[in-house]
Design an enzyme around this catalytic site. Structure first.
Site, mmCIF file in Angstrom:
data_model
loop_
_atom_site.group_PDB
_atom_site.id
_atom_site.type_symbol
_atom_site.label_atom_id
_atom_site.label_comp_id
_atom_site.label_asym_id
_atom_site.label_seq_id
_atom_site.Cartn_x
_atom_site.Cartn_y
_atom_site.Cartn_z
ATOM 1 N N GLU A 165 -5.233 -3.485 -6.364
ATOM 2 C CA GLU A 165 -5.586 -4.104 -5.152
ATOM 3 C C GLU A 165 -6.321 -5.301 -5.412
ATOM 4 O O GLU A 165 -5.950 -6.626 -4.731
ATOM 5 C CB GLU A 165 -6.253 -3.443 -4.016
ATOM 6 N N SER A 199 0.747 -1.286 0.038
ATOM 7 C CA SER A 199 0.237 -0.081 -0.084
ATOM 8 C C SER A 199 0.839 1.391 -0.021
ATOM 9 O O SER A 199 0.185 2.386 -0.162
ATOM 10 C CB SER A 199 -1.024 -0.013 1.393
#
Length: 291
Positions: A162, A62
């Site tokens: 993601e 992330s």
């Protein structure tokens, strides 16, 4: 001329000695740990640098949401979007089996949020659904890569979102950065060479209020001194941690700044041990600059 050369040699010797001190302390923290650890430090005003495995290409997880936010805000700077522009996030876009403060707050989806709110959720809260919405909005990962390339960012690659990383955890290795690249980018960002002054201040403030990674870079630092972005993979085959990361900009009591990035990859240590390494390295660097 001889005096100038002598001063240069003395400064070079002093800098090398400083780097050796950090090297010894970092080595003591990561000694015998079953993990690859990348560390980079860059002092903005004094130009002091230190790195360990700084050129290794390590999975970002992330942390790449900082890069994505920069690419989105660049389009805001260019007038293609505005921070108060509203967008509908459909229920189908808010996947349930992923880290998502948006989904937690609005479980039924079909909600309208401003672009600014989505960026905040994505960076400060590390929201995976918000991340993929932003990527879809700007044209995918290739837009981010093209933007970073245009800013001269080296040692960075983004290929998957993601959803794709959750679909197959091995895809997490397709997005990478070196820690040297991370601190260089943070310096250029802080110097307003990536975004406008307004967008730089906006994103910096979001990073100051990051809610994730309380046990990483900022754990042992004074309150409110670091603007940062975290990344975590979780555990996979044989207790493998693909990545436990954190990068940020630290403001010292004397008003000076440094960027620090600590990326841990391919670790079979516990989550506690991985995060403790990041925390201890961060405190070591902080103490070094405050001695």
């Amino acid at each position: 001329m001889k005096k100038t050369v002598l001063i240069f040699l003395l400064l070079s010797t002093f800098t090398f000695a400083q780097q050796s001190v950090l090297e010894q302390k970092v080595n003591s923290i990561i000694k015998d740990k079953k993990a690859t650890v990348g560390v980079s430090v860059l002092s903005f005003e004094d130009h002091f640098t230190y790195n360990k495995n700084g050129d290794k290409q390590l999975p970002t997880l992330s942390v790449f949401k900082f890069h994505i936010a920069c690419a989105v805000l660049d389009l805001v700077d260019k007038g293609k979007f505005s921070l108060d522009q509203k967008f509908l996030l459909k229920e189908s876009e808010l996947l349930p089996n992923t880290w998502s403060p948006i989904k937690k707050k609005y479980p039924k989806g079909d909600i309208t949020l401003s672009l600014g709110e989505i960026i905040d959720y994505t960076v400060s809260g590390s929201d995976n659904n918000g991340c993929d919405f932003l990527l879809s909005l700007i044209g995918g990962t290739q837009t981010v890569q093209k933007f970073m390339n245009s800013k001269g960012v080296k040692g960075f690659q983004i290929l998957v979102n993601e959803y794709e990383m959750h679909k197959d955890w091995k895809n997490q290795y397709k997005n990478y950065s070196t820690t040297n690249s991370a601190v260089a980018l943070l310096q250029r960002f802080y110097s307003e060479k990536i975004l406008s002054k307004k967008s730089t201040a906006y994103l910096y403030n979001i990073m100051l209020n990051t809610s994730t990674g309380g046990n990483k870079l900022k754990e042992q630092l004074s309150k409110g001194v670091i603007a940062h972005k975290t990344g975590s993979s979780g555990k996979y085959d044989n207790d493998l941690t693909v990545a436990e990361n954190d990068m940020g900009i630290v403001t010292l009591p004397n008003g000076k700044h440094y960027a620090i990035a600590v990326f841990i990859s391919n670790s079979t240590e516990t989550d506690v041990v991985n995060c403790k390494m990041i925390s201890d390295i961060s405190k070591t660097v902080w103490d070094y600059f405050n001695k």
